[in-house]
Design a protein around this motif. Sequence first.
Motif, PDB file in Angstrom:
ATOM      1  N   PRO A  96       0.818  -1.216   0.000  1.00 20.97           N
ATOM      2  CA  PRO A  96       0.000   0.000   0.000  1.00 20.97           C
ATOM      3  C   PRO A  96       0.853   1.268   0.000  1.00 20.97           C
ATOM      4  O   PRO A  96       2.052   1.239   0.219  1.00 20.97           O
ATOM      5  N   THR A  97       0.162   2.382  -0.212  1.00 18.76           N
ATOM      6  CA  THR A  97       0.806   3.686  -0.223  1.00 18.76           C
ATOM      7  C   THR A  97      -0.205   4.736   0.205  1.00 18.76           C
ATOM      8  O   THR A  97      -1.407   4.577  -0.019  1.00 18.76           O
ATOM      9  N   ALA A  98       0.278   5.800   0.825  1.00 15.17           N
ATOM     10  CA  ALA A  98      -0.606   6.906   1.215  1.00 15.17           C
ATOM     11  C   ALA A  98       0.233   8.148   1.482  1.00 15.17           C
ATOM     12  O   ALA A  98       1.416   8.061   1.813  1.00 15.17           O
ATOM     13  N   VAL A  99      -0.419   9.294   1.344  1.00 11.97           N
ATOM     14  CA  VAL A  99       0.196  10.592   1.627  1.00 11.97           C
ATOM     15  C   VAL A  99      -0.746  11.342   2.561  1.00 11.97           C
ATOM     16  O   VAL A  99      -1.973  11.285   2.401  1.00 11.97           O
ATOM     17  N   GLU A 100      -0.176  12.031   3.526  1.00 12.40           N
ATOM     18  CA  GLU A 100      -0.946  12.846   4.467  1.00 12.40           C
ATOM     19  C   GLU A 100      -1.870  13.781   3.677  1.00 12.40           C
ATOM     20  O   GLU A 100      -1.461  14.354   2.662  1.00 12.40           O
ATOM     21  N   LYS A 101      -3.103  13.934   4.138  1.00 10.56           N
ATOM     22  CA  LYS A 101      -4.105  14.731   3.401  1.00 10.56           C
ATOM     23  C   LYS A 101      -3.621  16.137   3.060  1.00 10.56           C
ATOM     24  O   LYS A 101      -3.832  16.605   1.941  1.00 10.56           O
ATOM     25  N   ASP A 102      -2.974  16.801   3.990  1.00  5.64           N
ATOM     26  CA  ASP A 102      -2.541  18.176   3.734  1.00  5.64           C
ATOM     27  C   ASP A 102      -1.331  18.275   2.803  1.00  5.64           C
ATOM     28  O   ASP A 102      -0.901  19.371   2.458  1.00  5.64           O
ATOM     29  N   HIS A 103      -0.802  17.132   2.370  1.00  6.73           N
ATOM     30  CA  HIS A 103       0.334  17.121   1.451  1.00  6.73           C
ATOM     31  C   HIS A 103      -0.010  16.501   0.095  1.00  6.73           C
ATOM     32  O   HIS A 103       0.872  16.315  -0.741  1.00  6.73           O
ATOM     33  N   ARG A 104      -1.260  16.187  -0.127  1.00  4.04           N
ATOM     34  CA  ARG A 104      -1.661  15.590  -1.404  1.00  4.04           C
ATOM     35  C   ARG A 104      -1.660  16.656  -2.494  1.00  4.04           C
ATOM     36  O   ARG A 104      -1.852  17.834  -2.228  1.00  4.04           O
ATOM     37  N   GLY A 105      -1.415  16.212  -3.733  1.00  5.58           N
ATOM     38  CA  GLY A 105      -1.398  17.127  -4.868  1.00  5.58           C
ATOM     39  C   GLY A 105      -0.061  17.820  -5.068  1.00  5.58           C
ATOM     40  O   GLY A 105       0.064  18.689  -5.934  1.00  5.58           O
ATOM     41  N   MET A 106       0.950  17.436  -4.302  1.00 11.74           N
ATOM     42  CA  MET A 106       2.265  18.061  -4.399  1.00 11.74           C
ATOM     43  C   MET A 106       3.257  17.200  -5.180  1.00 11.74           C
ATOM     44  O   MET A 106       4.400  17.600  -5.370  1.00 11.74           O
ATOM     45  N   GLY A 107       2.852  15.994  -5.578  1.00 14.90           N
ATOM     46  CA  GLY A 107       3.753  15.100  -6.296  1.00 14.90           C
ATOM     47  C   GLY A 107       4.427  14.069  -5.413  1.00 14.90           C
ATOM     48  O   GLY A 107       5.261  13.289  -5.877  1.00 14.90           O
ATOM     49  N   ILE A 108       4.075  14.047  -4.129  1.00 17.39           N
ATOM     50  CA  ILE A 108       4.709  13.110  -3.198  1.00 17.39           C
ATOM     51  C   ILE A 108       4.318  11.675  -3.531  1.00 17.39           C
ATOM     52  O   ILE A 108       5.174  10.786  -3.562  1.00 17.39           O
TER      53      ILE A 108
END
Length: 188
Positions: free
Chosen positions: A115-127
């Motif tokens: 799995p993979t995930a990015v913190e909500k406030d950091h989404r859309g940044m290319g992480i």
Amino acid sequence: MVLCVCSRKTISQRPGKTKKEVFSMQNMLVDLLALPDSRPVYEELKSKGIVIRRALAPDKKLVCDFVRRTFSECAVGEAEASFARKPVSLFIATEQERLVGFACYEATAPDFFGPTAVEKDHRGMGIGKALLLRSMEAMRDELGYVYAIIGGVGPIPFYEKSVGARVIPNSDPSIYRDFMTPKQKEKP
């Protein structure tokens, strides 16, 4: 179509179906020899103070707590399996020593990403894209794979655009067919 594994929060459904009736766990195939150049993605994140790196053993507790909080209890087992591999098959994204994303590979099965995930406030940044690319590169360069499977896909368009992934026909539910969730109880 539901786009979730275990208890992922993002769900969309087909018209006329209840959320319980619809549960898709499609897999996608990635040609690792045709990955896009990742350098601009990494450079952009570096300019924003975001670092993509392989997790280390001392990171395990913090990473597993992050996975539990941002993804699901089910995914913690996959993260722990990634820490058992040498080298660790899990990459993290940090910003000023704060964990903001993770990506596992070779956790559920050989040649599987997720799995993979990015913190909500950091989404859309290319992480998420950077974590995906770094994992795909490791699967190609370190393990010698030519193709990779993204298991139980969530955002299909993201994977199509980021790495040219294609849905594998009739791949639902594949390896996840008897997937247990924390809500399941043992029968007496």
